[in-house]
Design an enzyme around this catalytic site. Structure first.
Site, PDB file in Angstrom:
ATOM      1  N   SER A 188      44.854  30.269  49.288  1.00 35.08           N
ATOM      2  CA  SER A 188      45.030  31.604  49.826  1.00 35.08           C
ATOM      3  C   SER A 188      44.241  32.609  48.990  1.00 35.08           C
ATOM      4  CB  SER A 188      46.518  31.946  49.837  1.00 35.08           C
ATOM      5  OG  SER A 188      46.745  33.232  50.345  1.00 35.08           O
ATOM      6  N   TYR A 233      40.947  40.216  56.318  1.00 33.13           N
ATOM      7  CA  TYR A 233      41.032  39.109  55.366  1.00 33.13           C
ATOM      8  C   TYR A 233      42.430  39.021  54.754  1.00 33.13           C
ATOM      9  CZ  TYR A 233      39.976  36.230  51.281  1.00 33.13           C
ATOM     10  OH  TYR A 233      39.974  35.236  50.324  1.00 33.13           O
ATOM     11  N   LYS A 238      45.351  35.875  55.183  1.00 32.76           N
ATOM     12  CA  LYS A 238      45.869  35.100  54.061  1.00 32.76           C
ATOM     13  C   LYS A 238      47.384  35.242  53.934  1.00 32.76           C
ATOM     14  CE  LYS A 238      42.027  33.337  52.513  1.00 32.76           C
ATOM     15  NZ  LYS A 238      41.798  31.872  52.491  1.00 32.76           N
TER      16      LYS A 238
END
Length: 256
Positions: free
Chosen positions: A145, A159, A163
């Protein structure tokens, strides 16, 4: 011997670490064919079986085909380390959310979250049997991650959110499949700039690199081998599951 699937500096370092433990390694790549071939050669010299597999993981059919190809050529994976991911536009900590369109948002989610879900669902609870355990079910699912999942990070909302979603995916998988011997020791949540500073290619990230260093108590960015050792730990430990290991050199005091 167990099979390890490794999906890039962190992926390469992890492949070497798992190979040193006797794992056969399936190396995934998309565009870095030469680098993948060099890694396969290096692993073969160690004495383990290694094969490279090409796939664009933003395409779900390619994800399914990748898994099927690995199973045919190497057998079902015992240890899956999913390190594949995209950053997309780096708008930085002071960027404008309007600069990330919904199409790019969905593209990053397909690569960073959807592909992880799909490759895990392909590895059903009956597909990973460790030779040393006979008929006992066994498996390690480890996702890579980012500290952005807990802090928002420095790239952008597309983004960071992709994650963060990965974390709850891991928590559900761990709770559901632990009884089958399939443990998900978590998103190995490393800073995405955990590789050497030279891996920075985005202007926004480069301009903020010194500011970021000030947030890290040890005053430096991490090395791929340092993250590989965490992945190796998670691959070996049968008791850890549903945990997020934050390897960020002390940026976040207690993790998230």
């Amino acid at each position: 011997m167990p099979n390890g699937v490794v999906i890039g500096g962190i992926g390469k370092a992890t492949a070497r670490a798992l190979a040193s433990r006797g794992c056969s390694i399936a190396v995934h790549y998309n565009s870095a064919e030469r680098s993948a071939a060099e890694l396969v050669d290096a692993l073969t010299q160690i004495g383990v079986k290694a094969i490279s597999f090409k796939a664009d993981l933003t395409n779900y059919e390619n994800v399914r085909a990748l898994h099927a190809d690995v199973v045919v050529r190497m057998g079902h994976p015992d240890v899956l380390f999913n390190n594949a991911g995209l950053t997309g536009s780096a708008i930085g900590m002071k960027g404008n959310i309007a600069d990330v369109g919904v199409e790019e948002f969905e593209h990053i989610w397909r690569a960073n979250t959807g592909s992880h879900y799909l490759v895990r669902s392909s590895c059903n609870s009956h597909s990973t049997v460790h030779p040393a355990h006979g008929a006992q079910k066994y498996g390690r699912i480890i996702f890579c991650s980012s500290v952005a999942a807990g802090t928002g990070g420095v790239i952008g909302p597309h983004y960071a959110s992709s994650k963060s979603a990965m974390h709850d995916l891991v928590h559900w998988l761990a709770a559901r499949y632990a009884k089958d011997g399939i443990v998900s020791p978590t998103s190995c949540s490393c800073l995405r700039f955990v590789a050497p500073l030279a891996t920075y290619t985005c202007t926004a990230m480069m301009s903020e690199s010194e500011e970021l260093k000030q947030k890290i108590p040890v005053g430096r960015f991490g090395q791929p081998a340092e993250i590989a050792s965490v992945v190796e730990l998670l691959g070996l430990n049968a008791y850890m599951t549903s945990k997020i290991i934050v390897a960020d050199r002390g940026w976040t005091a207690t993790g998230f």
